[in-house]
Write an enzyme that holds these catalytic residues in place. Structure first.
Site, mmCIF file in Angstrom:
data_model
loop_
_atom_site.group_PDB
_atom_site.id
_atom_site.type_symbol
_atom_site.label_atom_id
_atom_site.label_comp_id
_atom_site.label_asym_id
_atom_site.label_seq_id
_atom_site.Cartn_x
_atom_site.Cartn_y
_atom_site.Cartn_z
ATOM 1 N N ASP A 47 0.846 -1.212 0.000
ATOM 2 C CA ASP A 47 0.000 0.000 0.000
ATOM 3 C C ASP A 47 0.878 1.258 0.000
ATOM 4 O O ASP A 47 0.369 2.374 -0.106
ATOM 5 C CB ASP A 47 -1.001 -0.005 1.162
ATOM 6 N N SER A 48 2.215 1.060 0.039
ATOM 7 C CA SER A 48 3.131 2.180 -0.170
ATOM 8 C C SER A 48 2.916 2.784 -1.559
ATOM 9 O O SER A 48 3.396 3.883 -1.835
ATOM 10 C CB SER A 48 4.588 1.720 -0.020
ATOM 11 N N ASP A 86 -0.957 -6.461 -0.338
ATOM 12 C CA ASP A 86 -1.070 -5.732 0.928
ATOM 13 C C ASP A 86 -2.529 -5.303 1.120
ATOM 14 O O ASP A 86 -3.132 -4.735 0.207
ATOM 15 C CB ASP A 86 -0.190 -4.477 0.832
ATOM 16 N N LYS A 115 -0.950 -9.518 3.152
ATOM 17 C CA LYS A 115 -0.254 -8.998 4.342
ATOM 18 C C LYS A 115 -1.198 -8.040 5.065
ATOM 19 O O LYS A 115 -1.887 -7.250 4.412
ATOM 20 C CB LYS A 115 1.035 -8.273 3.944
ATOM 21 N N GLU A 117 -1.403 -5.328 8.612
ATOM 22 C CA GLU A 117 -0.648 -4.659 9.681
ATOM 23 C C GLU A 117 -1.310 -4.934 11.032
ATOM 24 O O GLU A 117 -2.535 -5.062 11.126
ATOM 25 C CB GLU A 117 -0.616 -3.140 9.428
ATOM 26 N N GLU A 183 8.944 -3.726 10.791
ATOM 27 C CA GLU A 183 9.320 -2.429 10.218
ATOM 28 C C GLU A 183 9.802 -1.467 11.296
ATOM 29 O O GLU A 183 9.126 -1.253 12.307
ATOM 30 C CB GLU A 183 8.118 -1.809 9.464
#
Ligand code: KIV
Length: 287
Positions: A47-48, A86, A115, A117, A183
């Site tokens: 999602d970056s 993501d 993925k 978070e 991270e």
């Protein structure tokens, strides 16, 4: 090098056999092809993309559809590398049902894993996804999707914060994730977690003691002009493309491009016929 498709099982086996894992983000066909040709183990449609592709200030506005769009482009390269989709902010937090349904849609598109978070706060969602047969990668330490609450700072500077992140890692492993991204934590925290888990840790800005590393494509090739402090630039991508675009601009303005080898000509007799046709048309229309 074996050309077998990389699977979540390959990730776990790599840790067991002491082989370090390499991941990079990819957002399109060419990124995925480059990453695969370089021999990386996994690509993350991160999602970056909100920042490096869309120019947003954070990942929060990224939608399910944004990741789906870029996932499609990455999958078109048919990568050998594991493809991880993501899950954007608010596509998995609300309920287990939404988490499974949304993750399942990426898997149906062809992603090898998703993925998400978070640590203990998302365990019920991870369990539900794993129970549904979806391989899940965790993501702890700095969670950019929670920056409004937790900030964008190095995590694990204190013993208490370090031990909270450690608990997150243990809970995720227990819930069935096959790997965890750590991270921007202190290296001691990442090292202790890596020692304690059977599944591989993939670090970004968390030191050398993890089982693998991941970087954002634009950061590592130097396309991001303000990368995070933990990035190592492997190319001066921005300057490279800037120079190319400047030379192109100069060439067009000066008439140096295109040269004769960059265009195609009619056979002379076709050209004569073409002019005849045009002349007749012009005569008919009086122009
Ligand atoms: O979205 C992303 O690029 C990520 C990496 C920073 C791990 O989550």
């Amino acid at each position: 090098m074996s050309r077998d498709k990389v699977t979540p099982y390959h990730f776990i086996k790599s840790k067991r056999e002491g082989r370090r894992l390499v991941m990079v983000t990819a957002y399109e066909y060419t990124h995925a092809k480059l990453a695969d040709d370089a021999g990386v183990d996994g690509v993350l449609v991160g999602d970056s993309l909100g920042m490096v592709i869309m120019g947003y200030r954070s990942t929060l506005p990224v939608t399910f559809g944004d990741v789906a769009h870029h996932l499609k482009a990455v999958l078109a390269a048919n990568p050998r590398a594991l493809v991880v989709a993501d899950m954007p902010f608010l596509t998995y937090e609300v309920s287990r049902e939404e988490a499974v349904r949304n993750a399942g849609r990426y898997i149906k598109m062809g992603a090898d894993a998703v993925k998400i978070e978070g640590g203990v706060e998302v365990i019920d969602k991870v369990e539900a996804m794993v129970k549904a047969g979806i391989p899940v990668m965790g993501h702890i330490g700095l969670n950019p999707q929670r920056f409004l609450v937790l900030g964008m700072r190095v995590r694990g500077k204190t013993a208490e914060d370090g031990s909270k992140i450690y608990e997150d890692a243990k809970a995720l492993e227990e819930a069935g994730v096959f790997s965890i991204v750590i991270e921007f934590t202190t290296s001691e925290v990442a090292a202790e977690i890596t020692k304690a888990l059977r599944i591989p840790t993939i670090c970004i800005g968390a030191g050398p003691m993890c089982d693998g590393q991941i970087l954002v494509f634009h950061d590592l090739v130097g396309l991001n002009t303000s990368p995070p402090p933990f990035v190592k630039k492997y190319a001066e991508g921005y300057q490279l493309f800037l120079d190319a675009l400047k030379r192109y601009t100069e060439d067009v303005k000066s008439g140096t491009f295109p040269e004769e080898r960059h265009y195609f000509k009619m056979a002379p007799e076709e050209y004569s016929r073409f002019l005849e046709i045009l002349n007749k048309k012009k005569a008919r229309s009086g122009s």
